[in-house]
Write a protein that holds these residues in place. Structure first.
Motif, mmCIF file in Angstrom:
data_model
loop_
_atom_site.group_PDB
_atom_site.id
_atom_site.type_symbol
_atom_site.label_atom_id
_atom_site.label_comp_id
_atom_site.label_asym_id
_atom_site.label_seq_id
_atom_site.Cartn_x
_atom_site.Cartn_y
_atom_site.Cartn_z
ATOM 1 N N ILE B 50 69.020 27.301 96.692
ATOM 2 C CA ILE B 50 70.032 26.875 97.757
ATOM 3 C C ILE B 50 71.428 28.169 97.779
ATOM 4 C CG2 ILE B 50 69.293 24.748 99.459
ATOM 5 C CD1 ILE B 50 71.935 23.727 98.276
ATOM 6 N N SER B 51 71.872 28.655 98.917
ATOM 7 C CA SER B 51 72.568 30.312 98.998
ATOM 8 C C SER B 51 73.979 29.034 99.511
ATOM 9 C CB SER B 51 72.360 30.713 98.506
ATOM 10 O OG SER B 51 72.025 31.328 100.411
ATOM 11 N N GLU B 52 75.371 29.684 99.232
ATOM 12 C CA GLU B 52 75.844 29.309 99.405
ATOM 13 C C GLU B 52 76.917 30.666 99.800
ATOM 14 O OE1 GLU B 52 77.597 26.012 97.199
ATOM 15 O OE2 GLU B 52 79.109 26.755 98.742
ATOM 16 N N LEU B 53 77.687 30.924 100.677
ATOM 17 C CA LEU B 53 78.850 32.338 100.671
ATOM 18 C C LEU B 53 79.945 31.618 100.106
ATOM 19 C CD1 LEU B 53 77.650 34.663 103.247
ATOM 20 C CD2 LEU B 53 77.588 34.944 100.397
ATOM 21 N N ALA B 54 81.147 32.283 99.313
ATOM 22 C CA ALA B 54 82.335 32.167 98.854
ATOM 23 C C ALA B 54 83.162 33.570 99.355
ATOM 24 C CB ALA B 54 82.591 30.817 98.214
ATOM 25 N N HIS B 55 84.289 33.157 99.747
ATOM 26 C CA HIS B 55 85.731 33.898 99.683
ATOM 27 C C HIS B 55 86.187 34.799 98.432
ATOM 28 C CE1 HIS B 55 86.145 36.306 103.651
ATOM 29 N NE2 HIS B 55 85.369 34.679 103.897
ATOM 30 N N ILE B 56 86.166 35.021 97.363
ATOM 31 C CA ILE B 56 86.263 35.804 96.270
ATOM 32 C C ILE B 56 87.832 36.181 96.107
ATOM 33 C CG2 ILE B 56 86.449 35.593 93.984
ATOM 34 C CD1 ILE B 56 84.504 33.196 95.117
ATOM 35 N N GLY B 57 89.023 36.725 96.254
ATOM 36 C CA GLY B 57 89.663 37.553 96.860
ATOM 37 C C GLY B 57 88.925 38.239 97.485
ATOM 38 N N ASN B 58 89.399 39.597 97.410
ATOM 39 C CA ASN B 58 88.718 41.204 98.517
ATOM 40 C C ASN B 58 87.082 40.879 98.981
ATOM 41 O OD1 ASN B 58 87.811 42.279 96.170
ATOM 42 N ND2 ASN B 58 89.676 43.544 96.742
ATOM 43 N N MET B 60 82.873 38.587 99.543
ATOM 44 C CA MET B 60 82.683 37.371 99.674
ATOM 45 C C MET B 60 81.335 37.390 98.007
ATOM 46 S SD MET B 60 81.614 37.214 103.283
ATOM 47 C CE MET B 60 81.544 35.843 103.384
ATOM 48 N N ARG B 61 81.079 36.428 97.829
ATOM 49 C CA ARG B 61 80.393 36.507 97.216
ATOM 50 C C ARG B 61 78.865 35.077 97.183
ATOM 51 N NH1 ARG B 61 82.771 35.923 90.733
ATOM 52 N NH2 ARG B 61 82.522 38.111 90.717
ATOM 53 N N LYS B 62 77.817 35.129 96.938
ATOM 54 C CA LYS B 62 77.179 34.634 97.494
ATOM 55 C C LYS B 62 76.559 33.105 96.457
ATOM 56 C CE LYS B 62 72.098 34.306 99.676
ATOM 57 N NZ LYS B 62 71.649 35.477 100.065
ATOM 58 N N TYR B 63 76.638 32.432 95.857
ATOM 59 C CA TYR B 63 76.405 31.494 94.778
ATOM 60 C C TYR B 63 74.872 30.675 95.268
ATOM 61 C CZ TYR B 63 81.381 32.325 92.925
ATOM 62 O OH TYR B 63 82.086 31.477 92.668
ATOM 63 N N TYR B 64 75.073 30.848 94.125
ATOM 64 C CA TYR B 64 73.290 29.710 93.940
ATOM 65 C C TYR B 64 73.778 28.066 93.634
ATOM 66 C CZ TYR B 64 71.094 34.175 95.489
ATOM 67 O OH TYR B 64 70.694 35.138 96.151
ATOM 68 N N THR B 65 72.431 26.934 94.098
ATOM 69 C CA THR B 65 72.617 25.937 93.249
ATOM 70 C C THR B 65 70.896 25.555 93.636
ATOM 71 O OG1 THR B 65 74.636 25.709 94.785
ATOM 72 C CG2 THR B 65 73.582 23.405 93.213
ATOM 73 N N LEU B 66 70.942 25.014 92.369
ATOM 74 C CA LEU B 66 70.065 24.074 92.987
ATOM 75 C C LEU B 66 69.221 22.922 93.407
ATOM 76 C CD1 LEU B 66 68.396 23.448 89.024
ATOM 77 C CD2 LEU B 66 67.239 24.974 90.454
ATOM 78 N N THR B 67 68.256 22.661 94.131
ATOM 79 C CA THR B 67 68.045 21.622 95.079
ATOM 80 C C THR B 67 67.381 20.589 94.558
ATOM 81 O OG1 THR B 67 65.498 22.224 95.235
ATOM 82 C CG2 THR B 67 67.605 22.813 97.101
ATOM 83 N N THR B 68 67.530 19.288 94.854
ATOM 84 C CA THR B 68 67.356 17.916 94.010
ATOM 85 C C THR B 68 65.582 18.371 93.843
ATOM 86 O OG1 THR B 68 68.907 17.085 95.494
ATOM 87 C CG2 THR B 68 67.645 15.699 94.565
ATOM 88 N N LYS B 69 65.132 18.832 94.470
ATOM 89 C CA LYS B 69 63.783 18.637 94.405
ATOM 90 C C LYS B 69 63.105 19.936 93.405
ATOM 91 C CE LYS B 69 61.224 21.842 96.979
ATOM 92 N NZ LYS B 69 60.143 22.409 97.542
ATOM 93 N N SER B 70 64.035 20.919 92.663
ATOM 94 C CA SER B 70 63.526 21.729 91.945
ATOM 95 C C SER B 70 64.282 21.275 90.861
ATOM 96 C CB SER B 70 64.424 23.167 91.964
ATOM 97 O OG SER B 70 66.049 23.288 92.068
ATOM 98 N N LYS B 71 64.864 19.646 90.710
ATOM 99 C CA LYS B 71 65.988 19.617 89.223
ATOM 100 C C LYS B 71 64.571 18.283 89.072
ATOM 101 C CE LYS B 71 70.661 19.659 90.158
ATOM 102 N NZ LYS B 71 71.564 19.101 91.285
ATOM 103 N N LYS B 72 63.807 17.745 89.916
ATOM 104 C CA LYS B 72 63.379 17.210 89.245
ATOM 105 C C LYS B 72 61.461 17.776 88.789
ATOM 106 C CE LYS B 72 64.013 13.266 92.593
ATOM 107 N NZ LYS B 72 63.257 12.614 93.718
ATOM 108 N N LYS B 73 61.851 18.833 89.200
ATOM 109 C CA LYS B 73 60.883 19.519 89.010
ATOM 110 C C LYS B 73 61.405 20.235 87.701
ATOM 111 C CE LYS B 73 57.706 24.401 90.326
ATOM 112 N NZ LYS B 73 57.014 24.011 90.341
#
Lengths: 229, 96
Positions: B50-58, B60-73
Motif C-alpha cells: 500500500i502507498s501513502e503520500l507525505a510532504h518532504i520539504g518542497n 511530495m514523496r510516495k512511501y510503500y508499506t507491506l500489507t498484512t497479507k504480504s507479510k504472511k506471504k
C-alpha cells in the motif's frame, strides 16, 4: 535539498517526456530529485542539468513511457477490483436484504400492473445512472482543473450500468405497444424483478467506486481539493 | 527482493527501494528504474503493497508499506523463490 525552482524544472522535464499526469509526475520528480541530490553530494562540481541527464539515463531507452503505460493499466485494474468488491458486498447480509426487498416490491408491481412498471423502473434507473455519471464527470473535472490526474481519468466504468442502453430499442418499442399493461407471467415477473434489483445494485456500486476515487484524490492531493472550490 | 526489504525498513519510497534492490545479488537482473517502478505499481495493484503520500520539504514523496497479507506471504518465500516470483511478475508469460 533542491530548490523550488529546480523542482519546477523536474516537473517540466516530466511533461516534456510525455508524463502528463500529476500523480505519476509526483513519484518520478521525487526519485529524480533524490538521485540528483545524491550525485551532487558525491560530486559538488556536477551541475544540476548534467546530474538530471545522468539520472534519466538510468531509466533505460524507454525512459518514462513504460512506467506511464503500466501505471494506467494498474490504476484501471485497482479500480475494477474495488468496483467488484463493492458489488459483492451487496450480496452479503445485511445489504442483500435491501436487494431482496427491492426485488419483492418490483415483483408485486409487475404481477399486478404488467410490464409497464418493469419498463418504467428500467428507464428511471437509466436516468439515475446518467445523472450519476454526469455528476461524477463534473466533480472529477473540478479536481483535475489545475493538474491532470491519471486516477481521475482512468476510473473503471462498469458495463453493467450501461446494459439497458443496449436494450433501449426494445424498451422504446415496449412503451408504444398496445398491450404494455398486460400482466406478466409469474416467472417473467420474478426474473425481471431480480434483474432490475441487480441493475440498481450495479449502479450503487459504480457510485461508491466514483466516491472512493474522489475521496482518495482529496486525501492524497488536498491542495487540488482546495483549488476546486 | 522487495518483500525481503520492506519489513526491515517498515516503509520505503521508490528511490530507496531501487537503490537497495540494485545492491542485492539478485538485483543485478533489474538494472533500470523503468523496470522497478512498474513492479512496485503491480505489487500495489494486487494488494501486496500500500502507498501513502507525505510532504518532504518542497516536494511530495510516495512511501510503500507491506500489507498484512504480504507479510504472511513473505514468510513462506525463500530468496530463490522470491527471485522467481519477481521475474514472473516482470515478464508476462503466455500459455501455449
Amino acid at each position: 535539498m533542491l530548490s523550488e525552482e529546480q523542482i519546477g524544472v523536474l516537473f517540466a522535464f516530466c511533461e516534456k517526456k510525455f508524463v502528463r499526469w500529476y500523480d505519476v509526475q509526483v513519484e518520478l520528480v521525487d526519485h529524480l530529485a533524490h538521485a540528483i541530490e545524491d550525485r551532487m553530494a558525491k560530486d559538488p562540481s556536477l551541475g544540476f542539468e548534467t546530474a538530471l541527464r545522468n539520472v534519466y539515463e538510468g531509466f533505460g531507452i524507454f525512459g518514462f513511457s513504460r512506467i506511464v503505460s503500466e501505471r494506467m493499466e494498474r490504476v484501471y485494474q485497482m479500480h475494477r477490483k474495488t468496483y467488484y468488491g463493492r458489488l459483492k458486498s451487496h450480496f452479503r447480509w445485511p445489504k442483500i436484504a435491501l436487494m431482496m426487498l427491492l426485488a419483492t416490491i418490483l415483483f408485486i408491481a409487475c404481477k399486478e400492473s404488467g410490464a409497464l412498471w418493469l419498463y418504467l423502473s428500467i428507464t428511471l434507473l437509466m436516468f439515475a445512472a446518467l445523472i450519476l455519471s454526469i455528476h461524477n464527470g463534473i466533480e472529477m473535472s473540478k479536481l483535475s482543473r489545475k493538474k491532470k490526474l491519471l486516477m481521475a481519468s482512468f476510473t473503471y466504468q462498469s458495463s453493467w450500468v450501461y446494459l439497458p442502453l443496449y436494450l433501449s430499442g426494445i424498451i422504446h418499442d415496449a412503451f408504444f405497444r398496445d398491450n404494455v399493461e398486460q400482466a406478466l407471467q409469474p416467472y417473467q415477473s420474478i426474473l425481471a424483478s431480480i434483474l432490475i434489483a441487480f441493475y440498481a445494485v450495479a449502479i450503487i456500486a459504480q457510485y461508491q467506486l466514483n466516491l472512493d476515487v474522489r475521496k482518495k484524490i482529496q486525501v492524497y492531493y488536498p491542495e487540488l481539493a482546495t483549488q476546486s472550490r | 527482493m522487495i518483500l525481503s526489504l520492506l519489513p526491515e525498513h517498515q516503509k520505503m519510497h521508490g528511490y530507496e527501494i531501487t537503490q537497495k534492490v540494485k545492491g542485492l545479488p539478485s538485483g543485478k537482473l533489474i538494472t533500470h528504474e523503468d523496470t522497478l517502478y512498474p513492479l512496485l505499481h503491480k505489487l500495489e495493484s494486487v494488494g501486496i503493497l500500500i502507498s501513502e503520500l507525505a510532504h518532504i520539504g518542497n516536494r511530495m514523496r510516495k512511501y510503500y508499506t507491506l500489507t498484512t497479507k504480504s507479510k504472511k506471504k513473505k514468510k513462506s518465500l525463500s530468496e530463490p523463490r522470491a527471485f522467481i516470483h519477481t521475474v514472473q511478475l516482470l515478464v508476462p508469460h503466455k500459455t501455449a
